[in-house]
Scaffold this active site. Structure first.
Site, PDB file in Angstrom:
ATOM      1  N   ASP A  22     -22.769  60.986  18.406  1.00  0.00           N
ATOM      2  CA  ASP A  22     -23.473  60.950  16.904  1.00  0.00           C
ATOM      3  C   ASP A  22     -24.835  61.516  16.990  1.00  0.00           C
ATOM      4  O   ASP A  22     -25.711  61.313  16.037  1.00  0.00           O
ATOM      5  CB  ASP A  22     -23.461  59.458  16.488  1.00  0.00           C
ATOM      6  CG  ASP A  22     -22.010  58.908  16.379  1.00  0.00           C
ATOM      7  OD1 ASP A  22     -21.131  59.503  15.895  1.00  0.00           O
ATOM      8  OD2 ASP A  22     -22.012  57.686  17.139  1.00  0.00           O
ATOM      9  N   LYS A  25     -24.290  67.225  16.744  1.00  0.00           N
ATOM     10  CA  LYS A  25     -23.765  68.152  17.418  1.00  0.00           C
ATOM     11  C   LYS A  25     -23.410  69.388  16.304  1.00  0.00           C
ATOM     12  O   LYS A  25     -23.375  70.432  16.325  1.00  0.00           O
ATOM     13  CB  LYS A  25     -22.840  67.928  18.174  1.00  0.00           C
ATOM     14  CG  LYS A  25     -23.473  67.317  19.475  1.00  0.00           C
ATOM     15  CD  LYS A  25     -22.371  66.846  20.564  1.00  0.00           C
ATOM     16  CE  LYS A  25     -21.448  65.918  20.108  1.00  0.00           C
ATOM     17  NZ  LYS A  25     -21.837  64.585  19.732  1.00  0.00           N
ATOM     18  N   GLY A  49     -16.037  62.875  15.428  1.00  0.00           N
ATOM     19  CA  GLY A  49     -16.415  63.592  14.040  1.00  0.00           C
ATOM     20  C   GLY A  49     -17.843  64.083  13.883  1.00  0.00           C
ATOM     21  O   GLY A  49     -18.888  63.898  14.482  1.00  0.00           O
ATOM     22  N   HIS A  50     -17.619  65.435  13.350  1.00  0.00           N
ATOM     23  CA  HIS A  50     -18.778  66.152  13.225  1.00  0.00           C
ATOM     24  C   HIS A  50     -19.204  66.255  11.487  1.00  0.00           C
ATOM     25  O   HIS A  50     -18.218  66.782  10.920  1.00  0.00           O
ATOM     26  CB  HIS A  50     -18.973  67.458  13.825  1.00  0.00           C
ATOM     27  CG  HIS A  50     -19.158  67.528  15.124  1.00  0.00           C
ATOM     28  ND1 HIS A  50     -18.613  68.372  15.975  1.00  0.00           N
ATOM     29  CD2 HIS A  50     -19.430  66.477  16.265  1.00  0.00           C
ATOM     30  CE1 HIS A  50     -18.848  68.095  17.280  1.00  0.00           C
ATOM     31  NE2 HIS A  50     -19.251  66.959  17.207  1.00  0.00           N
ATOM     32  N   GLN A 235     -18.385  63.415  21.138  1.00  0.00           N
ATOM     33  CA  GLN A 235     -19.038  62.429  21.848  1.00  0.00           C
ATOM     34  C   GLN A 235     -20.093  62.814  22.361  1.00  0.00           C
ATOM     35  O   GLN A 235     -21.008  63.680  22.072  1.00  0.00           O
ATOM     36  CB  GLN A 235     -17.859  61.628  22.807  1.00  0.00           C
ATOM     37  CG  GLN A 235     -16.857  61.042  22.068  1.00  0.00           C
ATOM     38  CD  GLN A 235     -15.635  61.765  22.054  1.00  0.00           C
ATOM     39  OE1 GLN A 235     -15.307  62.607  22.884  1.00  0.00           O
ATOM     40  NE2 GLN A 235     -14.592  61.439  21.040  1.00  0.00           N
TER      41      GLN A 235
END
Length: 445
Positions: A22, A25, A49-50, A235
Protein backbone atom coordinates in the site's frame (compact mmCIF):
# COMPACT_ATOMS: atom_id res chain seq x y z
CA UNK A 1 27.41 -12.93 -38.35
CA UNK A 2 23.93 -11.42 -38.59
CA UNK A 3 22.79 -9.45 -35.55
CA UNK A 4 19.19 -10.26 -34.62
CA UNK A 5 18.59 -7.30 -32.31
CA UNK A 6 19.47 -3.65 -32.04
CA UNK A 7 22.79 -2.77 -30.44
CA UNK A 8 21.18 -0.31 -28.01
CA UNK A 9 18.75 -2.13 -25.69
CA UNK A 10 16.21 -0.32 -23.55
CA UNK A 11 16.58 0.57 -19.88
CA UNK A 12 14.47 -1.29 -17.34
CA UNK A 13 13.21 -0.27 -13.90
CA UNK A 14 11.81 -2.47 -11.14
CA UNK A 15 9.27 -0.86 -8.80
CA UNK A 16 8.83 -2.57 -5.42
CA UNK A 17 7.19 -1.73 -2.14
CA UNK A 18 9.59 -1.44 0.78
CA UNK A 19 7.07 -1.64 3.63
CA UNK A 20 3.95 -3.80 4.16
CA UNK A 21 2.36 -2.87 0.84
CA UNK A 22 0.00 0.00 0.00
CA UNK A 23 2.93 2.38 -0.53
CA UNK A 24 1.52 3.97 -3.69
CA UNK A 25 3.26 1.83 -6.30
CA UNK A 26 0.44 2.11 -8.82
CA UNK A 27 0.66 5.87 -9.10
CA UNK A 28 4.45 5.77 -9.48
CA UNK A 29 4.33 3.07 -12.16
CA UNK A 30 1.66 5.02 -14.01
CA UNK A 31 3.83 8.16 -13.84
CA UNK A 32 6.90 6.31 -15.09
CA UNK A 33 5.08 4.72 -18.02
CA UNK A 34 5.32 8.07 -19.78
CA UNK A 35 8.90 6.90 -20.48
CA UNK A 36 8.18 3.16 -20.92
CA UNK A 37 6.81 0.99 -23.67
CA UNK A 38 5.85 -1.95 -21.48
CA UNK A 39 4.86 -2.79 -17.89
CA UNK A 40 5.34 -6.26 -16.41
CA UNK A 41 3.50 -7.68 -13.39
CA UNK A 42 5.66 -10.49 -11.94
CA UNK A 43 4.07 -11.88 -8.75
CA UNK A 44 0.99 -12.05 -6.58
CA UNK A 45 -2.58 -12.14 -7.72
CA UNK A 46 -5.75 -10.11 -7.36
CA UNK A 47 -5.14 -9.89 -3.62
CA UNK A 48 -3.08 -6.77 -4.43
CA UNK A 49 -4.55 -3.49 -5.58
CA UNK A 50 -3.18 -0.33 -7.12
CA UNK A 51 -5.26 2.83 -7.12
CA UNK A 52 -4.53 5.41 -9.80
CA UNK A 53 -5.90 8.96 -9.85
CA UNK A 54 -5.70 10.60 -13.27
CA UNK A 55 -7.37 13.94 -13.88
CA UNK A 56 -9.34 13.47 -10.68
CA UNK A 57 -10.75 10.08 -11.78
CA UNK A 58 -9.90 7.14 -9.53
CA UNK A 59 -9.27 3.69 -11.04
CA UNK A 60 -8.46 0.55 -9.04
CA UNK A 61 -6.42 -2.22 -10.67
CA UNK A 62 -5.71 -5.66 -9.25
CA UNK A 63 -4.27 -8.00 -11.89
CA UNK A 64 -3.75 -5.83 -14.94
CA UNK A 65 -0.49 -3.83 -14.91
CA UNK A 66 -0.79 -0.12 -14.18
CA UNK A 67 0.58 0.72 -17.63
CA UNK A 68 -2.87 0.00 -19.04
CA UNK A 69 -3.81 3.61 -18.25
CA UNK A 70 -1.28 4.87 -20.83
CA UNK A 71 -2.33 4.50 -24.44
CA UNK A 72 -0.11 2.16 -26.45
CA UNK A 73 1.85 0.73 -23.50
CA UNK A 74 2.15 -3.08 -23.60
CA UNK A 75 1.04 -4.89 -20.46
CA UNK A 76 2.53 -8.26 -19.49
CA UNK A 77 1.31 -10.66 -16.79
CA UNK A 78 4.33 -12.83 -16.00
CA UNK A 79 4.55 -16.46 -14.97
CA UNK A 80 5.01 -15.54 -11.29
CA UNK A 81 1.40 -14.29 -11.07
CA UNK A 82 -1.49 -16.53 -10.02
CA UNK A 83 -4.54 -15.77 -12.16
CA UNK A 84 -8.23 -16.09 -11.41
CA UNK A 85 -9.73 -16.23 -14.95
CA UNK A 86 -13.11 -14.90 -13.90
CA UNK A 87 -11.60 -11.96 -12.08
CA UNK A 88 -9.23 -11.11 -14.92
CA UNK A 89 -12.08 -10.99 -17.43
CA UNK A 90 -14.19 -8.87 -15.07
CA UNK A 91 -11.32 -6.40 -14.69
CA UNK A 92 -10.83 -6.25 -18.46
CA UNK A 93 -14.53 -5.57 -19.01
CA UNK A 94 -14.57 -2.87 -16.32
CA UNK A 95 -11.67 -1.03 -17.99
CA UNK A 96 -13.21 -1.44 -21.43
CA UNK A 97 -16.39 0.16 -20.11
CA UNK A 98 -14.24 3.22 -19.34
CA UNK A 99 -13.13 3.32 -22.97
CA UNK A 100 -9.67 1.81 -22.34
CA UNK A 101 -8.23 -0.53 -24.96
CA UNK A 102 -7.00 -3.59 -23.06
CA UNK A 103 -7.07 -6.80 -25.12
CA UNK A 104 -4.89 -5.62 -27.99
CA UNK A 105 -1.93 -4.96 -25.67
CA UNK A 106 -2.35 -7.39 -22.78
CA UNK A 107 -0.12 -10.48 -22.81
CA UNK A 108 -0.82 -13.32 -20.38
CA UNK A 109 1.91 -15.87 -19.67
CA UNK A 110 0.84 -19.42 -20.46
CA UNK A 111 2.78 -20.52 -17.37
CA UNK A 112 0.65 -18.65 -14.83
CA UNK A 113 -1.00 -20.97 -12.28
CA UNK A 114 -4.78 -20.68 -12.15
CA UNK A 115 -6.87 -19.73 -9.15
CA UNK A 116 -10.08 -21.77 -9.28
CA UNK A 117 -13.21 -21.67 -7.07
CA UNK A 118 -12.01 -24.42 -4.71
CA UNK A 119 -8.87 -22.39 -3.92
CA UNK A 120 -11.07 -19.53 -2.77
CA UNK A 121 -13.26 -21.78 -0.63
CA UNK A 122 -10.24 -23.40 1.03
CA UNK A 123 -8.66 -20.02 1.72
CA UNK A 124 -11.78 -18.76 3.45
CA UNK A 125 -12.45 -21.97 5.35
CA UNK A 126 -8.90 -22.11 6.69
CA UNK A 127 -9.03 -18.51 7.89
CA UNK A 128 -12.36 -19.14 9.59
CA UNK A 129 -10.89 -22.22 11.29
CA UNK A 130 -7.83 -20.26 12.49
CA UNK A 131 -10.08 -17.58 13.96
CA UNK A 132 -12.21 -20.13 15.81
CA UNK A 133 -9.35 -22.25 17.09
CA UNK A 134 -6.86 -19.61 18.22
CA UNK A 135 -8.26 -16.18 17.48
CA UNK A 136 -5.12 -15.54 15.40
CA UNK A 137 -5.95 -14.85 11.78
CA UNK A 138 -3.15 -14.55 9.22
CA UNK A 139 -5.06 -11.74 7.50
CA UNK A 140 -5.53 -13.39 4.11
CA UNK A 141 -7.78 -11.59 1.63
CA UNK A 142 -9.67 -14.84 0.97
CA UNK A 143 -8.96 -14.69 -2.77
CA UNK A 144 -7.43 -18.17 -3.04
CA UNK A 145 -3.88 -16.92 -3.53
CA UNK A 146 -2.15 -19.13 -0.96
CA UNK A 147 -3.82 -22.41 -1.96
CA UNK A 148 -3.05 -21.71 -5.64
CA UNK A 149 0.64 -21.16 -4.87
CA UNK A 150 0.60 -24.39 -2.80
CA UNK A 151 -0.56 -26.32 -5.86
CA UNK A 152 2.17 -24.66 -7.93
CA UNK A 153 4.93 -25.67 -5.52
CA UNK A 154 3.47 -29.20 -5.21
CA UNK A 155 3.62 -29.47 -9.05
CA UNK A 156 -0.07 -30.20 -9.44
CA UNK A 157 -1.38 -26.78 -10.49
CA UNK A 158 -3.56 -26.15 -13.48
CA UNK A 159 -1.96 -23.42 -15.56
CA UNK A 160 -3.17 -20.99 -18.20
CA UNK A 161 -1.74 -23.23 -20.94
CA UNK A 162 -4.04 -26.07 -19.79
CA UNK A 163 -7.02 -23.97 -20.88
CA UNK A 164 -5.98 -24.61 -24.49
CA UNK A 165 -6.51 -28.35 -24.05
CA UNK A 166 -10.01 -29.14 -22.70
CA UNK A 167 -9.46 -32.89 -22.28
CA UNK A 168 -6.18 -32.39 -20.47
CA UNK A 169 -7.74 -29.69 -18.29
CA UNK A 170 -10.67 -31.93 -17.34
CA UNK A 171 -8.40 -34.85 -16.43
CA UNK A 172 -6.16 -32.71 -14.21
CA UNK A 173 -9.16 -30.98 -12.67
CA UNK A 174 -10.67 -34.31 -11.63
CA UNK A 175 -7.59 -35.25 -9.61
CA UNK A 176 -7.18 -31.78 -8.13
CA UNK A 177 -10.77 -31.19 -7.08
CA UNK A 178 -10.94 -34.58 -5.34
CA UNK A 179 -8.00 -33.55 -3.18
CA UNK A 180 -9.39 -30.12 -2.37
CA UNK A 181 -12.94 -31.28 -1.70
CA UNK A 182 -11.53 -33.71 0.85
CA UNK A 183 -9.88 -30.80 2.64
CA UNK A 184 -13.05 -28.73 2.45
CA UNK A 185 -14.97 -31.59 4.10
CA UNK A 186 -12.34 -31.74 6.84
CA UNK A 187 -12.75 -27.99 7.39
CA UNK A 188 -16.53 -28.36 7.60
CA UNK A 189 -17.18 -26.59 4.28
CA UNK A 190 -19.23 -27.75 1.32
CA UNK A 191 -17.77 -29.43 -1.75
CA UNK A 192 -17.18 -27.62 -5.03
CA UNK A 193 -18.88 -29.05 -8.14
CA UNK A 194 -16.27 -30.12 -10.72
CA UNK A 195 -18.71 -29.69 -13.60
CA UNK A 196 -19.39 -26.08 -12.64
CA UNK A 197 -15.66 -25.33 -12.37
CA UNK A 198 -14.98 -26.97 -15.75
CA UNK A 199 -17.80 -25.09 -17.47
CA UNK A 200 -16.63 -21.73 -16.09
CA UNK A 201 -13.03 -22.40 -17.03
CA UNK A 202 -13.87 -23.41 -20.60
CA UNK A 203 -16.02 -20.31 -21.10
CA UNK A 204 -13.18 -18.15 -19.82
CA UNK A 205 -10.72 -19.99 -22.06
CA UNK A 206 -12.44 -18.72 -25.19
CA UNK A 207 -11.73 -15.12 -24.20
CA UNK A 208 -8.29 -15.71 -22.69
CA UNK A 209 -6.82 -17.72 -25.56
CA UNK A 210 -6.05 -14.63 -27.71
CA UNK A 211 -4.18 -13.09 -24.76
CA UNK A 212 -1.89 -16.07 -24.09
CA UNK A 213 1.76 -15.47 -24.90
CA UNK A 214 5.36 -16.49 -24.32
CA UNK A 215 5.80 -13.45 -22.10
CA UNK A 216 9.47 -13.92 -21.24
CA UNK A 217 10.44 -14.08 -24.90
CA UNK A 218 8.29 -11.07 -25.76
CA UNK A 219 9.93 -9.05 -22.99
CA UNK A 220 13.37 -10.17 -24.16
CA UNK A 221 12.66 -9.06 -27.72
CA UNK A 222 11.08 -5.76 -26.67
CA UNK A 223 14.15 -4.96 -24.56
CA UNK A 224 16.59 -5.64 -27.38
CA UNK A 225 14.48 -3.60 -29.76
CA UNK A 226 15.03 -0.58 -27.52
CA UNK A 227 11.91 -0.60 -25.33
CA UNK A 228 12.08 0.75 -21.78
CA UNK A 229 10.29 -1.68 -19.47
CA UNK A 230 8.84 -1.37 -15.98
CA UNK A 231 8.58 -4.39 -13.70
CA UNK A 232 5.73 -3.81 -11.27
CA UNK A 233 5.74 -5.53 -7.89
CA UNK A 234 2.69 -6.09 -5.71
CA UNK A 235 2.41 -6.03 -1.91
CA UNK A 236 5.64 -5.05 -0.13
CA UNK A 237 9.03 -6.41 0.92
CA UNK A 238 7.99 -7.01 4.53
CA UNK A 239 5.20 -9.28 3.25
CA UNK A 240 7.61 -11.43 1.20
CA UNK A 241 7.23 -15.17 1.83
CA UNK A 242 10.96 -15.52 2.59
CA UNK A 243 11.97 -12.12 3.93
CA UNK A 244 8.81 -10.77 5.55
CA UNK A 245 7.28 -11.08 9.01
CA UNK A 246 6.56 -14.79 8.58
CA UNK A 247 3.92 -16.24 8.94
CA UNK A 248 2.10 -12.92 8.56
CA UNK A 249 3.13 -12.62 4.93
CA UNK A 250 1.80 -13.18 1.43
CA UNK A 251 2.46 -16.37 -0.57
CA UNK A 252 4.92 -15.01 -3.13
CA UNK A 253 8.28 -13.25 -3.35
CA UNK A 254 7.65 -9.50 -3.48
CA UNK A 255 11.30 -8.50 -3.70
CA UNK A 256 13.10 -7.07 -6.71
CA UNK A 257 15.05 -10.25 -7.43
CA UNK A 258 11.81 -12.02 -8.31
CA UNK A 259 11.17 -9.59 -11.18
CA UNK A 260 13.47 -11.81 -13.25
CA UNK A 261 12.17 -15.23 -12.16
CA UNK A 262 8.54 -14.09 -12.20
CA UNK A 263 8.64 -12.78 -15.76
CA UNK A 264 11.08 -15.11 -17.53
CA UNK A 265 14.13 -12.92 -18.10
CA UNK A 266 17.61 -12.71 -16.60
CA UNK A 267 18.58 -10.40 -13.70
CA UNK A 268 21.00 -8.56 -15.97
CA UNK A 269 17.95 -6.87 -17.51
CA UNK A 270 17.09 -5.14 -14.21
CA UNK A 271 18.91 -1.82 -14.28
CA UNK A 272 17.35 0.39 -11.60
CA UNK A 273 15.46 -0.72 -8.48
CA UNK A 274 13.03 1.95 -7.31
CA UNK A 275 11.67 1.38 -3.81
CA UNK A 276 8.34 2.96 -2.91
CA UNK A 277 7.98 4.16 0.68
CA UNK A 278 5.27 6.10 2.45
CA UNK A 279 6.42 9.06 4.51
CA UNK A 280 4.95 7.10 7.43
CA UNK A 281 4.09 3.39 7.78
CA UNK A 282 0.90 1.38 7.32
CA UNK A 283 -0.09 -2.26 7.46
CA UNK A 284 -3.26 -4.21 6.64
CA UNK A 285 -4.09 -7.40 8.51
CA UNK A 286 -2.29 -9.19 11.30
CA UNK A 287 1.38 -9.24 12.22
CA UNK A 288 3.95 -7.23 14.19
CA UNK A 289 4.19 -3.47 13.64
CA UNK A 290 6.70 -1.78 16.00
CA UNK A 291 5.77 1.86 15.27
CA UNK A 292 2.00 1.38 15.25
CA UNK A 293 -0.16 4.18 16.67
CA UNK A 294 -3.84 3.97 17.68
CA UNK A 295 -6.05 5.17 14.84
CA UNK A 296 -9.29 5.49 16.81
CA UNK A 297 -8.23 8.35 19.11
CA UNK A 298 -9.46 11.68 17.65
CA UNK A 299 -6.71 14.27 17.77
CA UNK A 300 -3.96 11.66 17.86
CA UNK A 301 -1.30 11.24 15.19
CA UNK A 302 -2.54 7.76 14.26
CA UNK A 303 -6.04 9.12 13.67
CA UNK A 304 -4.56 11.96 11.60
CA UNK A 305 -2.59 9.54 9.40
CA UNK A 306 -5.60 7.26 8.98
CA UNK A 307 -8.13 9.94 8.10
CA UNK A 308 -6.01 12.44 6.14
CA UNK A 309 -4.23 9.59 4.34
CA UNK A 310 -7.57 7.84 3.62
CA UNK A 311 -5.96 4.61 4.71
CA UNK A 312 -8.18 1.78 3.54
CA UNK A 313 -7.13 -1.25 1.51
CA UNK A 314 -7.77 -1.07 -2.24
CA UNK A 315 -8.90 -4.71 -2.40
CA UNK A 316 -10.42 -5.39 1.02
CA UNK A 317 -11.59 -1.95 2.14
CA UNK A 318 -10.14 -2.76 5.57
CA UNK A 319 -8.79 0.13 7.65
CA UNK A 320 -5.00 0.17 7.53
CA UNK A 321 -3.00 0.25 10.73
CA UNK A 322 -0.84 3.40 10.86
CA UNK A 323 2.39 4.47 12.53
CA UNK A 324 5.59 6.46 12.28
CA UNK A 325 8.16 5.82 9.58
CA UNK A 326 10.39 2.86 10.51
CA UNK A 327 13.88 3.53 9.11
CA UNK A 328 15.29 0.36 10.70
CA UNK A 329 12.75 -1.75 8.80
CA UNK A 330 13.45 0.24 5.63
CA UNK A 331 17.15 -0.53 6.01
CA UNK A 332 16.29 -4.24 5.78
CA UNK A 333 14.29 -3.61 2.60
CA UNK A 334 17.08 -1.55 1.04
CA UNK A 335 19.49 -4.45 1.50
CA UNK A 336 17.14 -7.21 0.32
CA UNK A 337 16.12 -5.39 -2.86
CA UNK A 338 19.39 -3.68 -3.71
CA UNK A 339 17.47 -0.40 -3.90
CA UNK A 340 18.92 2.17 -6.33
CA UNK A 341 16.66 4.98 -5.13
CA UNK A 342 13.42 5.72 -3.28
CA UNK A 343 10.15 7.40 -4.07
CA UNK A 344 8.61 8.85 -0.90
CA UNK A 345 4.83 8.99 -1.18
CA UNK A 346 2.10 10.77 0.78
CA UNK A 347 4.43 13.42 2.17
CA UNK A 348 1.46 15.80 2.26
CA UNK A 349 -0.26 13.63 4.89
CA UNK A 350 2.36 14.79 7.41
CA UNK A 351 1.44 18.46 6.90
CA UNK A 352 0.41 20.13 10.16
CA UNK A 353 1.98 17.59 12.56
CA UNK A 354 4.07 19.56 15.07
CA UNK A 355 6.69 16.90 15.74
CA UNK A 356 7.49 13.93 13.52
CA UNK A 357 9.14 10.79 14.82
CA UNK A 358 11.30 8.32 12.91
CA UNK A 359 12.18 4.90 14.29
CA UNK A 360 15.97 4.53 14.10
CA UNK A 361 16.27 1.17 15.88
CA UNK A 362 14.81 -1.02 18.62
CA UNK A 363 15.37 -2.16 22.17
CA UNK A 364 15.04 -5.94 22.46
CA UNK A 365 15.88 -7.84 25.61
CA UNK A 366 18.40 -5.24 26.74
CA UNK A 367 20.04 -5.08 23.31
CA UNK A 368 19.98 -2.17 20.86
CA UNK A 369 19.26 -3.14 17.23
CA UNK A 370 19.62 -0.88 14.20
CA UNK A 371 17.81 -3.17 11.73
CA UNK A 372 14.53 -5.12 11.72
CA UNK A 373 14.97 -8.63 13.21
CA UNK A 374 14.15 -11.71 11.14
CA UNK A 375 11.85 -13.39 13.67
CA UNK A 376 8.25 -12.14 13.87
CA UNK A 377 8.03 -12.87 17.61
CA UNK A 378 11.18 -10.81 18.20
CA UNK A 379 9.75 -7.98 16.10
CA UNK A 380 6.60 -8.11 18.22
CA UNK A 381 8.76 -7.72 21.34
CA UNK A 382 10.77 -4.79 19.95
CA UNK A 383 10.41 -1.37 21.52
CA UNK A 384 11.05 1.35 18.92
CA UNK A 385 13.77 3.93 19.50
CA UNK A 386 12.72 7.27 18.01
CA UNK A 387 14.41 10.38 16.72
CA UNK A 388 12.15 13.44 16.79
CA UNK A 389 12.20 16.05 14.02
CA UNK A 390 10.28 19.34 13.76
CA UNK A 391 7.21 19.27 11.56
CA UNK A 392 5.84 21.93 9.23
CA UNK A 393 2.61 23.86 8.89
CA UNK A 394 2.73 24.91 5.23
CA UNK A 395 0.97 22.62 2.76
CA UNK A 396 3.03 20.35 0.53
CA UNK A 397 0.00 19.08 -1.37
CA UNK A 398 0.48 19.09 -5.13
CA UNK A 399 3.98 20.62 -5.08
CA UNK A 400 6.20 19.67 -8.03
CA UNK A 401 9.54 21.26 -7.14
CA UNK A 402 11.97 20.40 -4.34
CA UNK A 403 12.62 24.06 -3.53
CA UNK A 404 8.90 24.62 -2.96
CA UNK A 405 8.88 22.24 0.01
CA UNK A 406 8.94 23.74 3.52
CA UNK A 407 12.42 23.73 5.04
CA UNK A 408 11.49 21.18 7.69
CA UNK A 409 9.96 18.87 5.08
CA UNK A 410 13.23 18.91 3.13
CA UNK A 411 15.20 18.27 6.33
CA UNK A 412 12.93 15.34 7.17
CA UNK A 413 13.53 13.73 3.78
CA UNK A 414 17.27 14.41 3.93
CA UNK A 415 17.44 12.74 7.34
CA UNK A 416 15.56 9.71 6.05
CA UNK A 417 18.17 9.35 3.29
CA UNK A 418 20.95 9.39 5.86
CA UNK A 419 19.27 6.81 8.08
CA UNK A 420 18.56 4.23 5.40
CA UNK A 421 21.57 4.71 3.14
CA UNK A 422 19.68 5.20 -0.12
CA UNK A 423 18.96 8.35 -2.16
CA UNK A 424 15.50 9.77 -2.80
CA UNK A 425 14.70 9.86 -6.52
CA UNK A 426 11.11 11.12 -6.31
CA UNK A 427 8.61 12.57 -3.85
CA UNK A 428 4.85 12.21 -4.26
CA UNK A 429 2.81 15.09 -2.86
CA UNK A 430 -0.68 13.96 -3.82
CA UNK A 431 -2.68 11.19 -5.51
CA UNK A 432 -2.70 12.54 -9.07
CA UNK A 433 0.11 11.58 -11.45
CA UNK A 434 1.15 15.25 -11.76
CA UNK A 435 1.65 15.66 -7.99
CA UNK A 436 5.28 14.53 -8.19
CA UNK A 437 8.71 16.01 -7.44
CA UNK A 438 11.47 14.47 -9.58
CA UNK A 439 15.04 14.53 -8.30
CA UNK A 440 16.53 11.73 -10.42
CA UNK A 441 14.77 9.93 -13.26
CA UNK A 442 15.02 6.11 -12.93
CA UNK A 443 15.05 5.71 -16.72
CA UNK A 444 18.05 8.00 -17.12
CA UNK A 445 21.40 6.53 -15.99
Amino acid sequence: MQIAHRDIPGRNVVVVGTQWGDEGKGKVVDWLTDHAQGVVRFQGGHNAGHTLVIGGRKTALQLIPSGVMREGVACYIGNGVVVDPAHLLTEIERLEALGIDVRSRLYLSESCPLILPFHVEIDRAREARRELSSGGKIGTTGKGIGPAYEDKVARRALRVQDLKHPDRFEAKLGELIERHNAELAHLGAGAVDAAVVLDGAMRAAEQLRPLMADVGYRIHNAHHEGANLLFEGAQGTLLDIDHGTYPFVTSSNCVAGNAAAGSGVGPGMLHHILGITKAYTTRVGSGPFPTELPIDEPGGVGHHLSTVGQERGTVTGRARRCGWLDAAALKRSIIINGISGLCITKLDVLDGIAEIKVCVGYELGGRRLDILPLDADEIEACRPVYETLPGWTDSTAGLTNWEQLPTNARRYLERVQQLIGAPIDMVSTGPDRVHTILLRHPFRP
